[in-house]
Design a protein around this motif. Structure first.
Motif, PDB file in Angstrom:
ATOM      1  N   VAL A 128       3.399   1.500 -11.741  1.00 25.43           N
ATOM      2  CA  VAL A 128       2.691   1.898 -10.104  1.00 25.43           C
ATOM      3  C   VAL A 128       3.777   2.286  -9.378  1.00 25.43           C
ATOM      4  O   VAL A 128       4.871   1.690  -8.927  1.00 25.43           O
ATOM      5  N   SER A 129       3.668   3.514  -8.555  1.00 21.59           N
ATOM      6  CA  SER A 129       4.734   3.924  -7.436  1.00 21.59           C
ATOM      7  C   SER A 129       4.388   3.526  -6.191  1.00 21.59           C
ATOM      8  O   SER A 129       5.326   3.344  -5.431  1.00 21.59           O
ATOM      9  N   THR A 130       3.072   3.303  -5.794  1.00 20.20           N
ATOM     10  CA  THR A 130       2.946   2.646  -4.400  1.00 20.20           C
ATOM     11  C   THR A 130       1.564   1.772  -4.627  1.00 20.20           C
ATOM     12  O   THR A 130       0.645   1.993  -5.412  1.00 20.20           O
ATOM     13  N   TYR A 131       1.427   0.942  -3.596  1.00 20.14           N
ATOM     14  CA  TYR A 131       0.029   0.044  -3.457  1.00 20.14           C
ATOM     15  C   TYR A 131      -0.572   0.371  -2.273  1.00 20.14           C
ATOM     16  O   TYR A 131      -1.475  -0.192  -1.899  1.00 20.14           O
ATOM     17  N   TRP A 132      -0.078   1.337  -1.494  1.00 24.68           N
ATOM     18  CA  TRP A 132      -0.823   2.016  -0.548  1.00 24.68           C
ATOM     19  C   TRP A 132      -1.686   2.953  -0.696  1.00 24.68           C
ATOM     20  O   TRP A 132      -1.145   4.140  -1.064  1.00 24.68           O
ATOM     21  N   GLN A 133      -2.789   2.750  -0.785  1.00 21.24           N
ATOM     22  CA  GLN A 133      -3.980   3.391  -1.348  1.00 21.24           C
ATOM     23  C   GLN A 133      -4.050   4.959  -0.498  1.00 21.24           C
ATOM     24  O   GLN A 133      -4.303   5.850  -1.317  1.00 21.24           O
ATOM     25  N   ASP A 152       0.393  -2.500   7.428  1.00 25.43           N
ATOM     26  CA  ASP A 152       0.878  -1.094   6.801  1.00 25.43           C
ATOM     27  C   ASP A 152       1.906  -1.162   5.766  1.00 25.43           C
ATOM     28  O   ASP A 152       2.836  -1.634   6.196  1.00 25.43           O
ATOM     29  N   MET A 153       1.379  -0.803   4.615  1.00 23.59           N
ATOM     30  CA  MET A 153       2.540  -0.867   3.625  1.00 23.59           C
ATOM     31  C   MET A 153       2.796   0.708   2.993  1.00 23.59           C
ATOM     32  O   MET A 153       3.294   0.661   2.062  1.00 23.59           O
ATOM     33  N   SER A 154       2.463   1.381   4.010  1.00 26.05           N
ATOM     34  CA  SER A 154       3.039   2.816   3.621  1.00 26.05           C
ATOM     35  C   SER A 154       4.425   3.074   3.529  1.00 26.05           C
ATOM     36  O   SER A 154       4.931   4.107   2.608  1.00 26.05           O
ATOM     37  N   HIS A 155       5.314   2.220   3.852  1.00 26.96           N
ATOM     38  CA  HIS A 155       6.743   2.385   3.852  1.00 26.96           C
ATOM     39  C   HIS A 155       7.326   1.550   2.584  1.00 26.96           C
ATOM     40  O   HIS A 155       8.331   2.019   2.360  1.00 26.96           O
ATOM     41  N   ILE A 156       6.481   0.908   1.989  1.00 24.86           N
ATOM     42  CA  ILE A 156       6.751   0.111   0.676  1.00 24.86           C
ATOM     43  C   ILE A 156       6.585   0.818  -0.393  1.00 24.86           C
ATOM     44  O   ILE A 156       5.414   0.764  -0.911  1.00 24.86           O
ATOM     45  N   ASP A 157       7.300   2.006  -0.733  1.00 25.75           N
ATOM     46  CA  ASP A 157       7.163   2.952  -1.930  1.00 25.75           C
ATOM     47  C   ASP A 157       8.191   2.900  -2.675  1.00 25.75           C
ATOM     48  O   ASP A 157       9.360   3.076  -2.293  1.00 25.75           O
TER      49      ASP A 157
END
Length: 316
Positions: A128-133, A152-157
């Motif tokens: 999985v590359s990101t968990y930010w849907q 906000d998890m947009s930066h955790i990629d």
């Protein structure tokens, strides 16, 4: 400072860290597990082994295994763990090679921490590359994760990982294919069509998982050997299961015909097995009723036997 020639366990926030260093002149494996391998605190206290730890230690191979604790929504993203990883990287420089290995969530975590751990390369199974849907709206697995996220998890990629990555995935399964495409430094990939988000299970079932991991550790995966063994995936019970529902691009008439042919064949096989079970149950009932008939005389009992045998056939 890492201890040598002994198994070590420690807990860093919500992550179990377990390692065994046999020889600092040999490569080091750094592993992260899939979400299904989450541990409870009770399991950690009971000394349950981290995912993949025993596999490498039995072979006397250097390994550091990380395992998430408490919830499948643990993304190995705690601040304390990040600080620990950066400090650990200084100890890892002494090894000639530092090799990552992870599956699904573990693939995400491996790629996310690979640069800070100074890994030389990493093998990712259906990562999985990101968990930010919002960054991956095409992956239905992330919907429930997104609902429970409180920040906000947009930066955790993990997709921006600069470490060379080798990825094994199913090219016909849309979510995993699109995750694979997001990784900017995927230098090699291997495909197993038709198994969906079951890459690790499929490799294990066809007898290819161990060889694939060990080949990658020592150099590169033997593609001829890999694809030769991958052909046997057609014998797996879950192969062709949902190819007509989840596929990449437009499905051809020929491919669709093959899919339904195999589905019909498997259904027929299952029906044959059910017939065998039904016949055995019927024979068992008749034998027991024959025994009753031997103990009693009269048409009433025989009539009962015949009626019971007939009802048994209907019931089965």
């Amino acid at each position: 400072m890492l201890l040598i020639n002994q198994a070590v366990r420690l807990q860093v926030d919500n992550v179990l860290v377990q390692y065994h260093i046999f020889d600092v002149n040999e490569p080091l494996m750094v592993t992260f597990p899939p979400s299904c391998q989450v541990m409870s605190q009770e399991q950690v206290d009971a000394k349950k082994q981290a995912w993949s730890f025993q596999f490498f230690t039995k072979k006397k191979m250097n390994v550091i295994s990380f395992n998430h604790i408490g919830s499948t929504k643990n993304y190995f993203d705690s601040t304390l763990f990040a600080v620990f990883v950066k400090g650990l990287a200084c100890d890892l420089i002494r090894f000639p090679k530092r090799i990552g290995y992870g599956s699904s969530l573990g693939g995400y975590a491996t790629a996310f921490h690979a640069d800070n751990l100074r890994l030389d390369k990493a093998l990712l199974l259906m990562p999985v590359s990101t968990y930010w849907q919002p960054s991956a709206p095409w992956d239905p697995k992330l919907i429930e994760h997104f609902k429970s996220q409180q920040r906000d998890m947009s930066h955790i990629d993990a997709s921006e990982c600069k470490t060379p990555l080798t990825i094994i995935y199913d090219p016909l399964y849309v979510p995993d294919t699109k995750h694979k495409q997001r990784f900017v430094n995927c230098v090699a990939s291997y495909r197993i069509p038709g198994v969906g988000h079951r890459i690790a299970r499929a490799l294990l079932d066809i007898g290819s998982l161990k060889e694939t991991i060990l080949e990658f550790r020592s150099g590169e995966i033997d593609s001829e050997r890999f694809y030769k063994q991958a052909r046997s995936r057609r014998s797996l019970s879950y192969f062709f299961r949902s190819l007509d529902e989840k596929h990449v691009g437009k499905i051809s008439t020929k491919r669709l015909a093959i899919i339904y042919l195999h589905k019909f064949y498997r259904y027929k096989q299952q029906s044959i097995e059910l017939d065998k079970i039904k016949n055995r149950l019927q024979e068992s009932v008749c034998k027991r009723l024959d025994y009753v008939c031997c103990l009693a005389h009269g048409k009433g009992v025989l009539a009962l036997r015949n009626a019971a045998a007939g009802s048994a056939l209907v019931f089965c």
